[in-house]
Motif scaffolding. Structure first.
Motif, PDB file in Angstrom:
ATOM      1  N   ASN A 113      50.803  48.728  99.349  1.00 49.56           N
ATOM      2  CA  ASN A 113      50.601  47.921  99.677  1.00 49.56           C
ATOM      3  C   ASN A 113      50.568  48.133 101.027  1.00 49.56           C
ATOM      4  O   ASN A 113      52.350  49.926 101.467  1.00 49.56           O
ATOM      5  CB  ASN A 113      51.230  47.128  99.668  1.00 49.56           C
ATOM      6  N   PRO A 114      49.989  48.224 102.638  1.00 54.87           N
ATOM      7  CA  PRO A 114      48.657  47.228 102.626  1.00 54.87           C
ATOM      8  C   PRO A 114      47.587  47.895 101.684  1.00 54.87           C
ATOM      9  O   PRO A 114      47.686  49.007 101.379  1.00 54.87           O
ATOM     10  CB  PRO A 114      48.110  47.340 103.823  1.00 54.87           C
ATOM     11  N   PRO A 634      49.734  40.829 112.145  1.00 60.07           N
ATOM     12  CA  PRO A 634      50.969  40.444 111.753  1.00 60.07           C
ATOM     13  C   PRO A 634      51.041  41.460 112.189  1.00 60.07           C
ATOM     14  O   PRO A 634      53.513  41.379 112.152  1.00 60.07           O
ATOM     15  CB  PRO A 634      50.220  39.751 111.091  1.00 60.07           C
ATOM     16  N   LEU A 635      51.777  42.989 111.016  1.00 61.56           N
ATOM     17  CA  LEU A 635      53.124  43.285 110.464  1.00 61.56           C
ATOM     18  C   LEU A 635      52.857  45.187 111.279  1.00 61.56           C
ATOM     19  O   LEU A 635      53.283  45.700 111.330  1.00 61.56           O
ATOM     20  CB  LEU A 635      52.352  44.129 108.842  1.00 61.56           C
ATOM     21  N   SER A 683      40.747  41.553 107.055  1.00 64.31           N
ATOM     22  CA  SER A 683      41.929  42.155 107.503  1.00 64.31           C
ATOM     23  C   SER A 683      42.729  40.402 106.544  1.00 64.31           C
ATOM     24  O   SER A 683      42.851  39.501 107.491  1.00 64.31           O
ATOM     25  CB  SER A 683      42.803  42.610 108.239  1.00 64.31           C
ATOM     26  N   TYR A 685      46.469  38.740 105.770  1.00 63.91           N
ATOM     27  CA  TYR A 685      48.561  38.362 105.509  1.00 63.91           C
ATOM     28  C   TYR A 685      48.518  37.520 105.372  1.00 63.91           C
ATOM     29  O   TYR A 685      48.240  36.442 105.400  1.00 63.91           O
ATOM     30  CB  TYR A 685      48.545  38.977 107.128  1.00 63.91           C
ATOM     31  N   GLU A 687      52.186  35.634 104.931  1.00 62.43           N
ATOM     32  CA  GLU A 687      53.706  35.189 105.650  1.00 62.43           C
ATOM     33  C   GLU A 687      54.311  36.619 105.187  1.00 62.43           C
ATOM     34  O   GLU A 687      54.512  36.323 103.725  1.00 62.43           O
ATOM     35  CB  GLU A 687      53.747  34.343 105.790  1.00 62.43           C
ATOM     36  N   PRO A 688      55.222  36.578 106.325  1.00 61.08           N
ATOM     37  CA  PRO A 688      55.855  38.197 105.688  1.00 61.08           C
ATOM     38  C   PRO A 688      57.248  37.477 104.874  1.00 61.08           C
ATOM     39  O   PRO A 688      57.888  38.174 103.987  1.00 61.08           O
ATOM     40  CB  PRO A 688      56.689  39.285 106.828  1.00 61.08           C
ATOM     41  N   GLU A 716      55.434  41.617 102.813  1.00 65.59           N
ATOM     42  CA  GLU A 716      54.823  41.976 103.849  1.00 65.59           C
ATOM     43  C   GLU A 716      53.431  42.197 103.074  1.00 65.59           C
ATOM     44  O   GLU A 716      52.947  43.371 103.928  1.00 65.59           O
ATOM     45  CB  GLU A 716      55.273  42.931 104.671  1.00 65.59           C
ATOM     46  N   TRP A 717      52.701  41.678 102.643  1.00 63.47           N
ATOM     47  CA  TRP A 717      51.992  42.223 101.329  1.00 63.47           C
ATOM     48  C   TRP A 717      50.338  41.833 102.256  1.00 63.47           C
ATOM     49  O   TRP A 717      50.236  40.908 103.655  1.00 63.47           O
ATOM     50  CB  TRP A 717      51.525  40.908 100.785  1.00 63.47           C
ATOM     51  N   ALA A 718      49.059  42.988 102.672  1.00 65.75           N
ATOM     52  CA  ALA A 718      48.494  42.590 103.471  1.00 65.75           C
ATOM     53  C   ALA A 718      47.243  43.474 102.426  1.00 65.75           C
ATOM     54  O   ALA A 718      47.168  44.308 101.756  1.00 65.75           O
ATOM     55  CB  ALA A 718      47.654  43.287 104.833  1.00 65.75           C
ATOM     56  N   ARG A 744      47.176  34.493 107.490  1.00 56.32           N
ATOM     57  CA  ARG A 744      46.366  35.133 108.422  1.00 56.32           C
ATOM     58  C   ARG A 744      45.156  35.950 108.094  1.00 56.32           C
ATOM     59  O   ARG A 744      45.061  36.880 107.563  1.00 56.32           O
ATOM     60  CB  ARG A 744      47.597  36.344 109.740  1.00 56.32           C
TER      61      ARG A 744
END
Length: 786
Positions: A113-114, A634-635, A683, A685, A687-688, A716-718, A744
């Motif tokens: 991750n990401p 976002p991250l 991408s 995302y 939410e954290p 904090e997954w993406a 996102r």
């Protein structure tokens, strides 16, 4: 009556000071000649033109392929990528070989991750052999980075493979099948190689892999990495390679680095093989300079000489090659390639230790050595290495301050790096010669020499135990240097400067120069100049092997050699600073991208540069603020120069909820995500605050679905998805919450918005895109709640 001049009894008809001068000069010339010779022998072979024999590899013919494949940047998911792929397919089919396109989704599980995934299009072709044993696999990636056309990285491999296949077709059929794999998505996570290994049925029958990549645009092609237990591979490589450039030091060092190529995937899958790349011309790497005009055809010829010869050799052997203990291997002079089992390392190391002890005992008995003197000699070389590191670091810091606007630096390197390389080497010689001139006032040259060799002895023993493949760097130079000292001690030659010492020390220095000088040169080529201190230490260490020669060279005039080297070294550094201007052939890099937040309707121009230049100033004012861009990343924690931009009419990415279910406290969402403007990069995302416990994309697993709720999920997954198809992707993810979930989605396309950039002046030819992921792209972000 005038008294006749009678020369001193020095074994020469010349006065002693003239004899010393002649011997000193000859010593300097000898060291210079063999150093240059050892480096020159690394040069790739001369290129054959397009009229070369049809059964041989011709760089001239390969360049015709390269002119098409590397005409423009062709990153994954771009129209240019499709055009390059179609050209490869047409050429393969014209050669009459079975060809297919492997189109699939794949995930780089190794990075976690990401998560990195993508839709890739591998081109796979097979040249049938006479038998049905294991296959040979030759690999090169055809995608480039967005900032450069990729002529060497890795268009050269594509051209090499096509020309090699042509040459193989007109010869006798091989015993084994040969698979030609042109991978996609190497630059974004080795995706094509992973797709082949994990999903293509031919992968199960691979007996040997040959991978070709590049990190520059010229120089020799180095076989720098092998699979484990390479003894048999190296023995066969030595038989077949016509111009071998390889050493086990590179193999040892590369294993410690975080770098990856497609070969990493095959090695992790326990496939046997060899990995090749050239590293000279690093300044061009991933830039517009990696172009057809800048590639050295000799490098291409060298690559082709490997490919054709090794396929012919391994293509008629039984595969895979049985594993054997790792080998120690290295180049010497010409095409002489030395290799031996790593099991011999301890034997040679013990013999060298015994010879060191014997030399010390003889020296002590003859009262030419003292234990205290050897210790001081050991400390003297340590002090000199520290001084070299400090001097190199400070000088490079000063040079960077002179060019604080970064006019000089690209990828932590320079266009005129050879000037700085020579300058720092000469300064290291000057520093060493000066310090040892002072040391010899209180410590004899012989004690200094043996004390310096004690460092080599320690490094030999450490590498023998921890990095056996690198032990040859210290074992053989040390062995010959000890032999020279032993001969001088036994002969009871007392005078530090004599013809006898000149001959002995010169002859026995040659093996050390032939082994160590190329390593220094390749290290300079591989390392960025930010590591100048380390490079200075290596040069000083190598001079620790040549302290008797240093004493001979400084005997005629103690400060002559340090003074000359100091002036020459400073001269090269000054020349480097003075010639650091930029132009069309030596462009400066800059960055700019466009971002639109579809939620707020606001847009920005952003740059990773320290300050706007004459081109980016059109978009970003001198008063622009620096900060993060959470609406696009976002991250992300990186700060950019950013300024308000006009809002372009760009369709926002879409996220549609296809299904939503809950079981055992885990909520499973099935989503369709797409870019209406067909941006090739998506991408996503979460939410954290949420933990993602499992996910798949287009049916490929990111994390196992239905994971135990007792195990922590990914915060904090993406997901970064490359080469997204026009109809979008399907994402399934599991979260442990009953509350609404905020996603996102940001899509990214190559190029700036045409409706906006058309009104600005184009980037001048003395500027080029900086190597950074988002440079020259358009990003649009939008949030969704489900």
């Amino acid at each position: 009556m005038a008294q006749a001049y009678v020369p001193e009894r020095t074994g020469s008809l010349l006065p002693s000071w003239k004899t010393d001068s002649v011997i000193g000069l000859l010593t300097l010339l000898m060291l210079l000649v063999f150093t240059i010779l050892s480096i020159e022998q690394l040069n790739p072979p001369e290129a054959l033109d397009s009229n070369g024999p049809l059964n041989e590899f011709s760089a001239g013919r390969a360049m015709k392929h390269l002119a098409i494949v590397a005409s423009r940047p062709h990153p994954i998911g771009s129209l240019e990528n499709t055009e390059a792929r179609n050209y490869i397919i047409n050429e393969l089919r014209s050669l009459g070989v079975d060809t297919e396109v492997q189109e699939t989704t794949t995930v780089n599980q190794a990075w976690g991750n990401p998560f990195v995934a993508g839709t890739i299009h591998n081109v796979v072709s097979i040249l049938k052999g006479k038998e049905s044993g294991k296959s040979l696999l030759i690999v090169g990636h055809y995608d480039s980075v967005p900032t450069g056309p990729g002529a060497c990285d890795d268009g050269s491999a594509v051209a090499t493979m096509l020309e090699t296949l042509r040459a193989l077709k007109i010869g006798e059929p091989l015993k084994n099948d040969v698979i030609f794999l042109f991978t996609d998505g190497e630059e974004v996570g080795l995706l094509g190689a992973r797709a082949f290994v994990e999903q293509h049925p031919w992968a199960k029958n691979v007996g040997l892999v040959l991978n070709f990549d590049a990190r520059g645009n010229d120089g020799p092609v180095i076989m720098f990495e092998t699979s484990p237990q390479n003894g048999g591979l190296i023995r066969e490589f030595a038989k077949a390679a016509p111009y071998p450039v390889a050493n086990s030091f590179a193999y040892d060092i590369y294993r410690l680095l975080p770098n990856n190529t497609d070969f990493t995937v095959f090695k992790d899958a326990h496939m046997s093989g060899l990995n090749f790349a050239n590293i000279n011309g690093f300044i061009s790497y991933h830039t517009r300079l990696d172009s057809l005009e800048n590639i050295d055809e000799r490098t291409l010829q060298h690559q082709g000489s490997y490919a054709l010869a090794l396929l012919r050799h391994f293509g008629n052997l039984s595969l895979p090659i049985p594993p054997e203990r790792n080998a120690v291997y290295f180049n010497t002079i010409g095409s002489i390639f030395i290799h031996y089992p790593a099991s011999w390392v301890i034997i040679w190391s013990l013999l060298t230790v015994l010879l060191f002890v014997a030399v010390v005992i003889v020296g002590l008995k003859q009262q030419r050595l003292k234990i205290s003197g050897i210790i001081w000699g050991f400390l003297a070389l340590f002090l000199t290495m520290i001084s070299g590191a400090v001097a190199g670091t400070i000088l490079w810091w000063i040079i960077r301050r002179v060019h604080s606007d970064e006019r000089l630096i690209n990828q932590s390197n320079t266009y005129n790096s050879y000037l700085y390389m020579i300058g720092f080497v000469l300064l290291a010689i000057a520093l060493t010669a000066a310090l040892y001139t002072r040391f010899r006032r209180k410590i004899s040259g012989e004690n200094l020499a043996v004390g310096g060799l004690l460092w080599w002895l320690i490094l030999m023993m450490l590498t023998a135990l921890l990095m056996p493949g690198s032990s040859y760097l210290f074992t053989w130079p040390l062995l010959f240097s000890l032999a020279a000292l032993g001969i001088v001690f036994i002969s009871k030659e007392q005078r530090p400067v004599s013809w006898k010492q000149f001959i002995v020390f010169s002859v026995f220095a040659i093996p050390g120069i032939l082994i160590f000088a190329p390593m220094l040169y390749q290290t300079f080529a591989a390392l960025a100049f930010g590591l100048t201190g380390i490079m200075m230490v290596l040069v000083v260490l190598s001079l620790g092997l040549l302290l008797p020669q240093l004493q001979i060279m400084t005997a005629p005039g103690k400060w002559f050699l340090p003074g000359i080297m100091l002036m020459a070294g400073l001269g090269f550094l000054v020349a480097g600073v003075v010639t650091s201007g930029f132009g069309a052939t030596h462009p400066q890099s800059n960055s700019l991208f466009y971002g639109l937040d579809a939620d707020t309707g606001k847009a920005v121009w952003a740059s990773g540069d320290r300050a706007p230049d004459e081109w980016t100033r059109q978009f970003i004012s001198a008063k622009a603020l620096r900060g993060t861009l959470p609406e696009l990343f976002p991250l992300g924690t990186r700060e950019y120069l950013k300024d308000e931009a006009p809002v372009a009419e760009l369709a926002a990415p879409q996220a549609e909820l296809l299904s939503d279910s809950t079981s055992n406290g885990l909520r499973t969402l099935r989503l369709h995500i797409a870019s209406p403007r067909q941006a090739p990069y998506l991408s996503v995302y979460v939410e954290p605050e949420l933990e993602v416990f499992g996910a798949t994309v287009n049916g490929q697993q990111l994390r196992e679905l239905n994971a135990s709720t007792n195990k922590p999920g990914d915060k904090e997954w993406a997901l970064f998805y490359y080469g997204a198809p026009a109809n979008g992707i399907e994402l399934i993810c599991q979260v442990k919450t009953a509350k609404p979930i905020k996603l996102r989605v940001v899509d990214r396309s190559y190029g700036l918005p045409e409706t906006l950039s058309a009104s600005f002046k184009p980037r001048p030819n003395y500027l080029m895109p900086l190597i950074m992921p988002n440079n020259g792209t358009t990003l649009v972000g939008k949030s969704f709640v489900f």
